[in-house]
Design an enzyme around this catalytic site. Structure first.
Site, mmCIF file in Angstrom:
data_model
loop_
_atom_site.group_PDB
_atom_site.id
_atom_site.type_symbol
_atom_site.label_atom_id
_atom_site.label_comp_id
_atom_site.label_asym_id
_atom_site.label_seq_id
_atom_site.Cartn_x
_atom_site.Cartn_y
_atom_site.Cartn_z
ATOM 1 N N HIS A 44 0.857 -1.197 0.000
ATOM 2 C CA HIS A 44 0.000 0.000 0.000
ATOM 3 C C HIS A 44 0.889 1.241 0.000
ATOM 4 C CE1 HIS A 44 1.251 -0.348 4.161
ATOM 5 N NE2 HIS A 44 1.113 0.960 4.209
ATOM 6 N N HIS A 126 5.627 6.444 -1.075
ATOM 7 C CA HIS A 126 6.352 5.188 -1.267
ATOM 8 C C HIS A 126 5.485 3.982 -0.905
ATOM 9 C CE1 HIS A 126 6.919 5.846 3.055
ATOM 10 N NE2 HIS A 126 7.088 4.545 3.158
HETATM 11 P P1 2AM Z 1 6.526 2.455 6.164
HETATM 12 O O1 2AM Z 1 5.996 1.414 5.230
HETATM 13 O O2 2AM Z 1 7.419 3.446 5.520
HETATM 14 O O3 2AM Z 1 7.086 1.865 7.425
HETATM 15 C C1 2AM Z 1 1.451 1.312 8.579
HETATM 16 O O4 2AM Z 1 2.406 1.139 9.555
HETATM 17 C C2 2AM Z 1 1.910 2.313 7.558
HETATM 18 O O5 2AM Z 1 2.152 3.564 8.200
HETATM 19 C C3 2AM Z 1 3.199 1.950 6.831
HETATM 20 O O6 2AM Z 1 3.048 2.302 5.472
HETATM 21 C C4 2AM Z 1 4.254 2.795 7.472
HETATM 22 O O7 2AM Z 1 5.225 3.293 6.610
HETATM 23 C C5 2AM Z 1 3.462 3.988 7.938
HETATM 24 N N1 2AM Z 1 4.045 4.542 9.157
HETATM 25 C C6 2AM Z 1 4.323 3.880 10.281
HETATM 26 N N2 2AM Z 1 4.827 4.723 11.208
HETATM 27 C C7 2AM Z 1 4.870 5.940 10.646
HETATM 28 C C8 2AM Z 1 5.290 7.225 11.067
HETATM 29 N N3 2AM Z 1 5.760 7.443 12.297
HETATM 30 N N4 2AM Z 1 5.193 8.244 10.193
HETATM 31 C C9 2AM Z 1 4.725 8.051 8.954
HETATM 32 N N5 2AM Z 1 4.304 6.865 8.495
HETATM 33 C C10 2AM Z 1 4.366 5.826 9.318
#
Ligand code: 2AM
Length: 174
Positions: A44, A126
């Site tokens: 996603h 991303h």
């Molecule tokens: P990531 O894939 O770059 O880790 C569920 O956890 C989603 O939220 C994931 O896509 C994750 O990104 C994102 N996510 C988790 N922690 C986050 C944070 N502190 N700030 C922004 N995105 C976050």
């Protein structure tokens, strides 16, 4: 944390959820680009991370999302990137469309009524392909994917013994 402690608490985020064909395409690319790709069902693009929230906040986010008016758009997924510190390898766009930024902005604006202030860090669109990546570097994917985005979702992240699992709670048309 016990189930009781988790009751009424949700780790939430707004995201773009790929349709099945796009998901299969991204998964294929992830297998080619990464040693340990994330599960296909988890692919996603996060739009706005909301963090741990209670039921009242969840209801407020749902209402707020329903008020968002934004245009559909196409994403050209043509760039591999990495977050070295988090050891994440991801797929993104070399030229994200303005409509994507506008959607993120509209969501951040809409959830202010819920008392949520989005972080000021610039949004890096991303799709995480791999975590704990040995080689979280950029590059070009073997194939360019085109994703027609017609909706956004509110999703919940749930820890399971087999790793994190995501559940779509609601969807809104663009
Ligand atoms: P990531 O894939 O770059 O880790 C569920 O956890 C989603 O939220 C994931 O896509 C994750 O990104 C994102 N996510 C988790 N922690 C986050 C944070 N502190 N700030 C922004 N995105 C976050």
């Amino acid at each position: 944390m016990s189930e009781t402690a988790d009751a009424g608490r949700h780790r939430l985020f707004f995201a773009l959820w790929p349709d099945e064909a796009t998901r299969r395409g991204i998964a294929k690319l992830a297998r080619a680009a990464c040693e340990r790709p994330v599960p296909t069902a988890n692919l996603h693009m996060t739009l706005l991370f909301l963090g741990m929230q209670d039921d009242a906040a969840l209801a407020c986010f749902r209402e707020a999302a329903g008020r968002v008016r934004a245009a559909p758009f196409d994403l050209t997924l043509d760039r591999l990137g990495g977050f070295a510190r988090k050891r994440i390898r991801w797929l993104g766009c070399s030229a994200p469309p303005a409509a994507l930024g506008k959607l993120v902005q509209a969501l951040a604006e809409a959830v202010k009524v819920c008392g949520f202030e989005a972080e000021k860090r610039p949004f890096v669109p991303h799709i995480t392909l791999s975590r704990k990546a040995k080689n979280p570097l950029g590059g070009e994917p073997g194939e360019v994917l085109s994703w027609t985005v017609r909706e956004f979702v509110l999703a919940e992240s749930e820890p399971t013994p087999d790793g994190v699992r995501y559940r779509v709670l609601d969807r809104w048309k663009l």
